[in-house]
Scaffold this active site. Structure first.
Site, PDB file in Angstrom:
ATOM      1  N   TYR A 139       0.829  -1.208   0.000  1.00 24.44           N
ATOM      2  CA  TYR A 139       0.000   0.000   0.000  1.00 24.44           C
ATOM      3  C   TYR A 139       0.865   1.261   0.000  1.00 24.44           C
ATOM      4  O   TYR A 139       1.792   1.396   0.800  1.00 24.44           O
ATOM      5  CB  TYR A 139      -0.930   0.021   1.221  1.00 24.44           C
ATOM      6  CG  TYR A 139      -1.732   1.307   1.315  1.00 24.44           C
ATOM      7  CD1 TYR A 139      -2.756   1.561   0.424  1.00 24.44           C
ATOM      8  CD2 TYR A 139      -1.434   2.271   2.268  1.00 24.44           C
ATOM      9  CE1 TYR A 139      -3.483   2.741   0.481  1.00 24.44           C
ATOM     10  CE2 TYR A 139      -2.143   3.462   2.337  1.00 24.44           C
ATOM     11  CZ  TYR A 139      -3.169   3.687   1.431  1.00 24.44           C
ATOM     12  OH  TYR A 139      -3.874   4.857   1.479  1.00 24.44           O
ATOM     13  N   HIS A 150      -5.461  15.952  -3.231  1.00 27.60           N
ATOM     14  CA  HIS A 150      -5.778  16.144  -1.815  1.00 27.60           C
ATOM     15  C   HIS A 150      -5.725  17.607  -1.388  1.00 27.60           C
ATOM     16  O   HIS A 150      -6.027  17.930  -0.240  1.00 27.60           O
ATOM     17  CB  HIS A 150      -4.825  15.308  -0.947  1.00 27.60           C
ATOM     18  CG  HIS A 150      -5.180  13.843  -0.918  1.00 27.60           C
ATOM     19  ND1 HIS A 150      -5.361  13.102  -2.051  1.00 27.60           N
ATOM     20  CD2 HIS A 150      -5.392  12.985   0.124  1.00 27.60           C
ATOM     21  CE1 HIS A 150      -5.662  11.851  -1.726  1.00 27.60           C
ATOM     22  NE2 HIS A 150      -5.688  11.757  -0.405  1.00 27.60           N
ATOM     23  N   ASN A 165       0.449  11.691   5.485  1.00 23.68           N
ATOM     24  CA  ASN A 165      -0.071  10.819   6.541  1.00 23.68           C
ATOM     25  C   ASN A 165       0.465  11.266   7.895  1.00 23.68           C
ATOM     26  O   ASN A 165       1.672  11.256   8.112  1.00 23.68           O
ATOM     27  CB  ASN A 165       0.353   9.367   6.291  1.00 23.68           C
ATOM     28  CG  ASN A 165      -0.749   8.547   5.664  1.00 23.68           C
ATOM     29  OD1 ASN A 165      -1.924   8.891   5.777  1.00 23.68           O
ATOM     30  ND2 ASN A 165      -0.391   7.478   4.997  1.00 23.68           N
ATOM     31  N   TYR A 218     -16.250  31.864  46.036  1.00 28.78           N
ATOM     32  CA  TYR A 218     -15.493  30.769  45.424  1.00 28.78           C
ATOM     33  C   TYR A 218     -14.446  31.269  44.428  1.00 28.78           C
ATOM     34  O   TYR A 218     -13.360  30.691  44.317  1.00 28.78           O
ATOM     35  CB  TYR A 218     -16.443  29.821  44.667  1.00 28.78           C
ATOM     36  CG  TYR A 218     -17.285  28.916  45.538  1.00 28.78           C
ATOM     37  CD1 TYR A 218     -17.219  28.954  46.919  1.00 28.78           C
ATOM     38  CD2 TYR A 218     -18.159  28.012  44.942  1.00 28.78           C
ATOM     39  CE1 TYR A 218     -18.002  28.121  47.699  1.00 28.78           C
ATOM     40  CE2 TYR A 218     -18.949  27.169  45.711  1.00 28.78           C
ATOM     41  CZ  TYR A 218     -18.874  27.220  47.084  1.00 28.78           C
ATOM     42  OH  TYR A 218     -19.655  26.400  47.843  1.00 28.78           O
ATOM     43  N   ARG A 226     -11.594  32.175  46.782  1.00 35.54           N
ATOM     44  CA  ARG A 226     -11.159  31.106  47.679  1.00 35.54           C
ATOM     45  C   ARG A 226     -10.715  29.848  46.934  1.00 35.54           C
ATOM     46  O   ARG A 226      -9.835  29.118  47.390  1.00 35.54           O
ATOM     47  CB  ARG A 226     -12.324  30.761  48.624  1.00 35.54           C
ATOM     48  CG  ARG A 226     -11.929  29.921  49.795  1.00 35.54           C
ATOM     49  CD  ARG A 226     -13.081  29.389  50.636  1.00 35.54           C
ATOM     50  NE  ARG A 226     -14.355  30.018  50.442  1.00 35.54           N
ATOM     51  CZ  ARG A 226     -15.521  29.402  50.644  1.00 35.54           C
ATOM     52  NH1 ARG A 226     -15.535  28.138  51.019  1.00 35.54           N
ATOM     53  NH2 ARG A 226     -16.668  30.030  50.473  1.00 35.54           N
ATOM     54  N   PHE A 238      -1.876   7.091  12.039  1.00 40.63           N
ATOM     55  CA  PHE A 238      -2.259   8.422  11.579  1.00 40.63           C
ATOM     56  C   PHE A 238      -3.543   8.914  12.234  1.00 40.63           C
ATOM     57  O   PHE A 238      -3.973  10.038  12.000  1.00 40.63           O
ATOM     58  CB  PHE A 238      -2.460   8.414  10.066  1.00 40.63           C
ATOM     59  CG  PHE A 238      -3.348   7.282   9.591  1.00 40.63           C
ATOM     60  CD1 PHE A 238      -4.699   7.242   9.924  1.00 40.63           C
ATOM     61  CD2 PHE A 238      -2.831   6.247   8.834  1.00 40.63           C
ATOM     62  CE1 PHE A 238      -5.505   6.194   9.515  1.00 40.63           C
ATOM     63  CE2 PHE A 238      -3.644   5.194   8.422  1.00 40.63           C
ATOM     64  CZ  PHE A 238      -4.984   5.172   8.760  1.00 40.63           C
ATOM     65  N   GLU A 241     -12.528   4.668   5.461  1.00 44.90           N
ATOM     66  CA  GLU A 241     -12.076   5.432   6.623  1.00 44.90           C
ATOM     67  C   GLU A 241     -13.315   5.834   7.416  1.00 44.90           C
ATOM     68  O   GLU A 241     -13.821   6.950   7.327  1.00 44.90           O
ATOM     69  CB  GLU A 241     -11.258   6.639   6.145  1.00 44.90           C
ATOM     70  CG  GLU A 241     -10.002   6.187   5.401  1.00 44.90           C
ATOM     71  CD  GLU A 241      -9.447   7.219   4.434  1.00 44.90           C
ATOM     72  OE1 GLU A 241      -9.935   8.365   4.431  1.00 44.90           O
ATOM     73  OE2 GLU A 241      -8.524   6.865   3.674  1.00 44.90           O
TER      74      GLU A 241
END
Length: 511
Positions: free
Chosen positions: A54, A84, A196, A281, A284, A330, A415
């Site tokens: 791959y 991409h 990746n 608060y 404190r 990844f 995915e």
């Protein structure tokens, strides 16, 4: 200029910040070059066989079963990068992209990606020449790595797309000609290895964490200023209390508060006039709330530094074992979780700061003039400063919804679970910016309140902070446009001026 030698194992939040802001140069270690050469040799060995691996000689994602002929492998890598590059929205800042480049180089330097040394050296050349790829901030789902934004980084490496050089947005091809930089010619697997990984979410997360750490110290200082102005008690910070509940951040914060306030002040000496048995608060419980944020911050930074020094490619190359293994390193879930956690804790820190602002402007709580102004009615004073702080705190509540609880299937359901870690990193930045402004607003109000207590003198650390603030932001005798004061104080927070004025007499504060 200071130099950082990357080994794949030695990055931390401080040197990432320095490289991001162009204060150091970066070189690749000899040991990393050796590991990378061995890893690349293994890839070259595979290419001489008919074994399908791959990313080496196959398509990508749901197209991983498609075999690619040897003569098309280089085109495969270029096509991957180009296809991409789908990022949209505002671009990441120059420091953010510099940090991304550094982390990407460091991950490849570990020698598990099978890329040539030339790939990392090209990344470092861009850093050295300050050629900064244009990287849109939206488009990553945070699994299979930060694919879209990292593709925009890789596009610049191969001499395409756009970049920032000498302050101008320009075509990368033109900048490379001008600077005599040669475009990177991608070999097998190298395009995939460049995209990746979780370097975008991690880089942005580390820079935001650096700012959150600085802000945590400033919130301790702001809290001390408010405590003094409200004539609060120091007894809640006694070390005996923190010793009964072993969260480290609580004890560290209590020590910070006592350091900043130092010995008893004239204001503290006037507490006999006050009939309050206990403070609110927001005064404190500063050790508990600020301290919990410190604990969260330390954990987040530990995870982010681990990620910055990890191999997040797919597949990973193990030369000694003669294995190349497909995996899911990844996936951004470890990073996404801590970025969401840090956004929540930072939002809470801003929230308690806003509570103290409300006490300061409320005469029933402070004993001071309403809205910290003379001639109330004619002047509104800090009335809308508190309203603005409330707005930011409420916005942070929305931004604190965890990105990491979401997922959506992508790539033809190959995915099918993703982290949304880059969204978590981006919205953490918004939370930190909002919290900075709330802290600036508290400092503005607390300094104004301290003026109403004169001639009583405040504690040493508070007095130092007050003095440096008053050099740039004067007491408001009457109404003015307070946004300029808020911005001035925010810049003083970011520059470290206020922090340094205090630590010059207290020593370093803890986190």
């Amino acid at each position: 200029m200071k130099q950082v030698e990357i080994t794949g194992e030695n990055l931390n939040i401080d040197n990432v910040w320095e490289v991001a802001h162009n204060n150091v140069s970066v070189i690749l270690s000899t040991a990393s070059k050796k590991k990378m050469n061995e890893s690349r040799a293994y890839i070259e060995k595979i290419l001489k066989t008919e074994v399908m691996v791959y990313g080496v000689n196959t398509g990508f994602g749901a197209l991983s079963s498609v075999s690619i002929s040897p003569d098309q492998i280089k085109l495969l890598q270029k096509n991957l990068i180009r296809s991409h590059c789908v990022g949209v929205g505002e671009n990441f800042s120059i420091p953010e992209v510099r940090a991304i480049l550094l982390l990407r180089a460091n991950a490849l330097a570990r020698g598990h990606s099978g890329v040539r040394v030339a790939v990392v050296e090209k990344i470092l050349e861009l850093l050295d020449k300050n050629i900064i790829p244009i990287v849109p901030s939206q488009g990553s789902v945070g699994a299979s790595g930060d694919l879209a934004p990292l593709a925009h980084v890789a596009l610049c490496l191969i001499g395409e797309g756009e970049c920032i050089y000498e302050g101008k947005r320009q075509k990368t091809e033109d900048v490379f000609k001008k600077t005599k930089v040669e475009a990177l010619e991608l070999e097998a697997k190298e395009g995939l290895s460049l995209i990746n990984g979780c370097q975008v979410m991690t880089a942005v997360g580390l820079l935001n964490s650096f700012e959150a750490r600085r802000l945590n110290w400033l919130t301790d200082i702001a809290g001390c200023m408010s405590l003094e102005a409200l004539k609060g008690s120091r007894s809640a910070f006694d070390p005996l209390i923190a010793a009964t509940r072993a969260h480290p951040g609580e004890a560290k914060t209590a020590r910070n508060l006592l350091k900043i306030m130092g010995s008893e002040s004239e204001i503290a000496g006037s507490h006999e006039e006050c009939n309050r048995v206990q403070d609110a608060y927001s005064l404190r419980c500063m050790p508990q709330v600020h301290g919990a944020t410190k604990d969260t911050l330390r954990y987040a930074i530990q995870v982010l530094e681990t990620e910055a020094n990890s191999s997040t490619d797919n597949p990973l190359v193990f030369t000694k074992e003669e294995k190349i293994l497909s995996c899911g390193n990844f996936h951004g879930e470890p990073v996404a979780f801590v970025l969401d956690f840090l956004a929540i804790s930072t939002a809470a820190m801003a929230s308690i700061s806003e509570c103290r602002i409300e006490k300061l402007i409320n005469p029933a709580m402070s004993g001071l003039p309403a809205f910290l102004t003379k001639n109330g009615g004619l002047n509104s004073g800090m009335m809308i400063v508190q309203v603005a702080a409330a707005s930011l705190v409420s916005e942070n509540k929305i931004l604190s919804h965890p990105a990491s609880v979401d997922s959506i299937p992508t790539s033809a359901d190959k995915e099918d679970h993703v982290s949304m870690g880059t969204i978590a990193a981006r919205k953490l930045g918004s939370v930190v910016r909002n919290a900075e402004n709330v802290c600036a607003m508290e400092i503005l109000c607390a300094a104004q309140a301290l003026d109403f207590l004169k001639p009583l003198k405040s504690a040493a650390g508070v007095a130092k902070a007050y003095d440096v603030i008053r050099k740039k932001v004067k007491f408001a005798e009457e109404d003015r446009a307070f946004y300029t004061d808020i911005e001035t104080l925010r810049q003083m927070i970011r520059s470290g001026e206020i922090l340094k004025s205090v630590t010059d007499i207290t020593g370093e504060l803890e986190w």
